[in-house]
Design an enzyme around this catalytic site. Structure first.
Site, PDB file in Angstrom:
ATOM      1  CG  ASN A   9      -1.882   1.105   1.302  1.00  0.00           C
ATOM      2  OD1 ASN A   9      -1.552   2.218   0.936  1.00  0.00           O
ATOM      3  ND2 ASN A   9      -3.084   0.819   1.792  1.00  0.00           N
ATOM      4  CG  ASP A  67      -3.446  -5.770   9.428  1.00  0.00           C
ATOM      5  OD1 ASP A  67      -3.304  -5.961   8.189  1.00  0.00           O
ATOM      6  OD2 ASP A  67      -4.501  -6.032  10.023  1.00  0.00           O
ATOM      7  CE1 TYR A 153     -14.199   1.832   4.348  1.00  0.00           C
ATOM      8  CE2 TYR A 153     -11.945   1.171   4.889  1.00  0.00           C
ATOM      9  CZ  TYR A 153     -13.210   0.849   4.446  1.00  0.00           C
ATOM     10  OH  TYR A 153     -13.502  -0.444   4.088  1.00  0.00           O
ATOM     11  CG  ASP A 154      -7.812   9.155   5.288  1.00  0.00           C
ATOM     12  OD1 ASP A 154      -8.011   8.547   6.353  1.00  0.00           O
ATOM     13  OD2 ASP A 154      -6.676   9.291   4.791  1.00  0.00           O
TER      14      ASP A 154
HETATM   15  P1  ITT Z   1      -0.815  -4.126   3.097  1.00  0.00           P
HETATM   16  O1  ITT Z   1      -1.490  -5.289   3.785  1.00  0.00           O
HETATM   17  O2  ITT Z   1      -0.019  -4.528   1.896  1.00  0.00           O
HETATM   18  O3  ITT Z   1      -0.035  -3.276   4.048  1.00  0.00           O
HETATM   19  P2  ITT Z   1      -3.537  -3.167   2.755  1.00  0.00           P
HETATM   20  O4  ITT Z   1      -4.132  -1.908   2.191  1.00  0.00           O
HETATM   21  O5  ITT Z   1      -4.120  -4.474   2.299  1.00  0.00           O
HETATM   22  O6  ITT Z   1      -1.952  -3.141   2.499  1.00  0.00           O
HETATM   23  P3  ITT Z   1      -4.516  -3.656   5.455  1.00  0.00           P
HETATM   24  O7  ITT Z   1      -4.823  -5.084   5.225  1.00  0.00           O
HETATM   25  O8  ITT Z   1      -3.867  -3.239   6.747  1.00  0.00           O
HETATM   26  O9  ITT Z   1      -3.566  -3.064   4.324  1.00  0.00           O
HETATM   27  O10 ITT Z   1      -5.872  -2.838   5.271  1.00  0.00           O
HETATM   28  C1  ITT Z   1      -5.922  -1.538   5.674  1.00  0.00           C
HETATM   29  C2  ITT Z   1      -7.167  -0.866   5.079  1.00  0.00           C
HETATM   30  O11 ITT Z   1      -7.798  -0.083   6.108  1.00  0.00           O
HETATM   31  C3  ITT Z   1      -6.771   0.097   3.981  1.00  0.00           C
HETATM   32  O12 ITT Z   1      -6.760  -0.527   2.713  1.00  0.00           O
HETATM   33  C4  ITT Z   1      -7.848   1.166   4.117  1.00  0.00           C
HETATM   34  O13 ITT Z   1      -9.025   0.750   3.472  1.00  0.00           O
HETATM   35  C5  ITT Z   1      -8.115   1.190   5.626  1.00  0.00           C
HETATM   36  N1  ITT Z   1      -7.218   2.169   6.278  1.00  0.00           N
HETATM   37  C6  ITT Z   1      -6.157   1.898   7.101  1.00  0.00           C
HETATM   38  N2  ITT Z   1      -5.547   3.037   7.480  1.00  0.00           N
HETATM   39  C7  ITT Z   1      -6.228   4.037   6.893  1.00  0.00           C
HETATM   40  C8  ITT Z   1      -6.072   5.439   6.887  1.00  0.00           C
HETATM   41  O14 ITT Z   1      -5.071   6.041   7.530  1.00  0.00           O
HETATM   42  N3  ITT Z   1      -6.958   6.159   6.187  1.00  0.00           N
HETATM   43  C9  ITT Z   1      -7.959   5.566   5.515  1.00  0.00           C
HETATM   44  N4  ITT Z   1      -8.167   4.263   5.445  1.00  0.00           N
HETATM   45  C10 ITT Z   1      -7.303   3.486   6.128  1.00  0.00           C
END
Ligand code: ITT
Length: 191
Positions: A9, A67, A153-154
């Site tokens: 990400n 995560d 979701y920001d």
């Molecule tokens: P990695 O596992 O490769 O790190 P990912 O996007 O799949 O990437 P996660 O499984 O941790 O990561 O999912 C996190 C999700 O939660 C992310 O895709 C967003 O939809 C949401 N999210 C997490 N932090 C956020 C933030 O700061 N602002 C907005 N949405 C967020």
């Protein structure tokens, strides 16, 4: 200190680099890792450890993983660990609206819109040492998006701390109060 970021990400990576200016954070690709880590954990912490361990093992370098996700009170903590895959996993077949539109649909007519972002970070070293930390940030879910910055979701998350959405905030403002900012600050203290 040099760490491989166990994430695909790019938005997380950008924030991690801003929050940890003294750490050299390289990408999985730069470290020669092109795999996918299955996120089978039930908690953010379990998943962060799974990702950091896998990338550390594969590259032989110290790895950091994040995560994170959004937990909505009225939805019993959903989307939680499924935040990245929310609509794919739970929306009706053929849903084209994406995660944010699905969240708004699930909250249609719901008055209690309290929610928090949660983040677990893990650093795993080749010698087996593991350091973890968590952070949370509280707010509520609006009925329509506001702002153009940030990611995920920001635009729907109205921050109690900032009194605006994370997508209306400058990155520095968001990082100062965000779940990721708080988790990484706690991690640095432990390291
Ligand atoms: P990695 O596992 O490769 O790190 P990912 O996007 O799949 O990437 P996660 O499984 O941790 O990561 O999912 C996190 C999700 O939660 C992310 O895709 C967003 O939809 C949401 N999210 C997490 N932090 C956020 C933030 O700061 N602002 C907005 N949405 C967020």
């Amino acid at each position: 200190m040099k760490l491989v970021a166990a994430t695909g990400n790019q938005n997380k990576l950008r924030e991690i680099r801003h929050i940890l200016p003294d750490v050299s954070v390289i990408t999985e690709g730069e470290a020669g890792f092109f795999g996918e880590v299955e996120e089978t954990g039930k908690t953010f912490l379990e998943n962060a450890l799974l990702k950091a361990r896998a990338v550390c093992r594969a590259t032989g370098l110290a790895a950091i993983a994040d995560d994170s996700g959004l937990c909505v009170d009225a939805l019993n903590g959903a989307p939680g660990v499924y935040s990245a895959r929310y609509a794919t996993k739970f929306a009706p077949r053929g849903w084209k609206g994406g995660n944010n539109a699905f969240l708004l649909k699930e909250l249609e007519g719901v008055e209690d819109r309290r929610a928090h972002f949660a983040c677990a970070v893990a650093v795993v070293f080749p010698d087996g040492r593991e350091v973890v930390a968590t952070g949370e940030s509280y707010g509520r879910i609006l009925t329509a998006p506001r702002g153009e910055c940030g990611f995920g979701y920001d635009p729907l998350f109205f921050s109690d701390d900032l009194q605006k959405t994370f997508a209306e905030a400058e990155e520095e403002e968001k990082n100062a109060v965000s779940h990721r900012g708080r988790a990484l600050k706690a991690l640095v203290e432990k390291l």
